[in-house]
Design a protein around this motif. Structure first.
Motif, PDB file in Angstrom:
ATOM      1  N   ILE A 189       0.944  -1.094   0.116  1.00 23.44           N
ATOM      2  CA  ILE A 189       0.105   0.237   0.210  1.00 23.44           C
ATOM      3  C   ILE A 189       0.875   1.394   0.317  1.00 23.44           C
ATOM      4  O   ILE A 189      -0.254   2.064   0.948  1.00 23.44           O
ATOM      5  CB  ILE A 189      -1.094  -0.127   1.132  1.00 23.44           C
ATOM      6  N   SER A 190       2.453   1.138  -0.638  1.00 25.47           N
ATOM      7  CA  SER A 190       2.717   2.156  -0.272  1.00 25.47           C
ATOM      8  C   SER A 190       2.372   3.716  -1.567  1.00 25.47           C
ATOM      9  O   SER A 190       3.458   4.968  -1.305  1.00 25.47           O
ATOM     10  CB  SER A 190       4.054   1.795  -0.800  1.00 25.47           C
ATOM     11  N   ASP A 191       1.822   3.635  -2.411  1.00 24.07           N
ATOM     12  CA  ASP A 191       1.353   4.700  -3.281  1.00 24.07           C
ATOM     13  C   ASP A 191       0.129   5.317  -2.890  1.00 24.07           C
ATOM     14  O   ASP A 191      -0.975   4.461  -2.087  1.00 24.07           O
ATOM     15  CB  ASP A 191       0.438   4.146  -4.481  1.00 24.07           C
ATOM     16  N   PRO A 192       0.829   6.622  -2.458  1.00 24.25           N
ATOM     17  CA  PRO A 192      -0.896   7.365  -1.697  1.00 24.25           C
ATOM     18  C   PRO A 192      -1.505   7.045  -2.759  1.00 24.25           C
ATOM     19  O   PRO A 192      -1.850   7.038  -3.902  1.00 24.25           O
ATOM     20  CB  PRO A 192      -0.353   8.969  -1.616  1.00 24.25           C
TER      21      PRO A 192
ATOM     22  N   ARG B  69     -13.867  -2.614   9.111  1.00 19.06           N
ATOM     23  CA  ARG B  69     -14.133  -3.879   7.742  1.00 19.06           C
ATOM     24  C   ARG B  69     -14.637  -3.137   6.361  1.00 19.06           C
ATOM     25  O   ARG B  69     -13.823  -3.170   5.232  1.00 19.06           O
ATOM     26  CB  ARG B  69     -15.481  -4.167   7.790  1.00 19.06           C
ATOM     27  N   GLU B  70     -15.371  -2.268   6.464  1.00 20.36           N
ATOM     28  CA  GLU B  70     -15.539  -0.991   5.552  1.00 20.36           C
ATOM     29  C   GLU B  70     -14.249  -0.976   4.726  1.00 20.36           C
ATOM     30  O   GLU B  70     -13.866  -0.492   3.882  1.00 20.36           O
ATOM     31  CB  GLU B  70     -16.396  -0.662   5.645  1.00 20.36           C
ATOM     32  N   LEU B  71     -13.002   0.491   5.437  1.00 21.74           N
ATOM     33  CA  LEU B  71     -11.582   0.730   5.230  1.00 21.74           C
ATOM     34  C   LEU B  71     -10.984  -0.624   4.116  1.00 21.74           C
ATOM     35  O   LEU B  71     -10.748  -0.073   3.845  1.00 21.74           O
ATOM     36  CB  LEU B  71     -11.462   1.009   6.361  1.00 21.74           C
ATOM     37  N   LYS B  72     -10.903  -0.987   5.003  1.00 22.57           N
ATOM     38  CA  LYS B  72     -10.615  -2.582   4.152  1.00 22.57           C
ATOM     39  C   LYS B  72     -10.297  -2.300   2.818  1.00 22.57           C
ATOM     40  O   LYS B  72      -9.621  -3.384   2.594  1.00 22.57           O
ATOM     41  CB  LYS B  72     -10.341  -3.944   5.056  1.00 22.57           C
ATOM     42  N   TYR B  73     -11.455  -3.472   3.004  1.00 21.63           N
ATOM     43  CA  TYR B  73     -12.977  -3.521   1.745  1.00 21.63           C
ATOM     44  C   TYR B  73     -12.327  -2.211   0.527  1.00 21.63           C
ATOM     45  O   TYR B  73     -12.145  -2.635  -0.931  1.00 21.63           O
ATOM     46  CB  TYR B  73     -13.830  -4.153   1.663  1.00 21.63           C
ATOM     47  N   ALA B  74     -12.347  -1.158   0.862  1.00 23.41           N
ATOM     48  CA  ALA B  74     -11.605  -0.405   0.349  1.00 23.41           C
ATOM     49  C   ALA B  74     -10.464   0.043  -0.559  1.00 23.41           C
ATOM     50  O   ALA B  74     -10.400  -0.100  -1.164  1.00 23.41           O
ATOM     51  CB  ALA B  74     -12.378   0.948   0.648  1.00 23.41           C
ATOM     52  N   ILE B  75      -9.405  -0.146   0.838  1.00 24.28           N
ATOM     53  CA  ILE B  75      -8.324  -0.007   0.241  1.00 24.28           C
ATOM     54  C   ILE B  75      -7.958  -1.537  -0.431  1.00 24.28           C
ATOM     55  O   ILE B  75      -6.920  -1.060  -1.465  1.00 24.28           O
ATOM     56  CB  ILE B  75      -7.898  -0.347   1.315  1.00 24.28           C
TER      57      ILE B  75
END
Length: 56
Positions: free
Chosen positions: A6-9, A48-54
């Motif tokens: 997840i290194s790219d902003p 959970r929502e944030l994880k699935y968005a990322i």
């Protein structure tokens, strides 16, 4: 532990309910350790929502 690249902003958009927003603000104001079980469940749903968005 799973590692993700997840290194790219980037920007992510999630829609939060009033209940979720309230839980986040209460946790910020009073601390995670003071939250009851119901609030912790709400925060888990937000994470959970944030994880699935990322990383779907």
């Amino acid at each position: 532990m799973t590692l993700y690249d997840i290194s790219d902003p980037q920007q992510y958009i999630v829609t939060l309910t009033l209940e979720q927003r309230t839980a986040i603000l209460r946790t910020f104001d009073y601390g995670l350790r003071t939250m009851d079980a119901e609030t912790i469940e709400i925060l888990d749903a937000v994470i959970r929502e944030l994880k699935y968005a990322i990383h779907p």
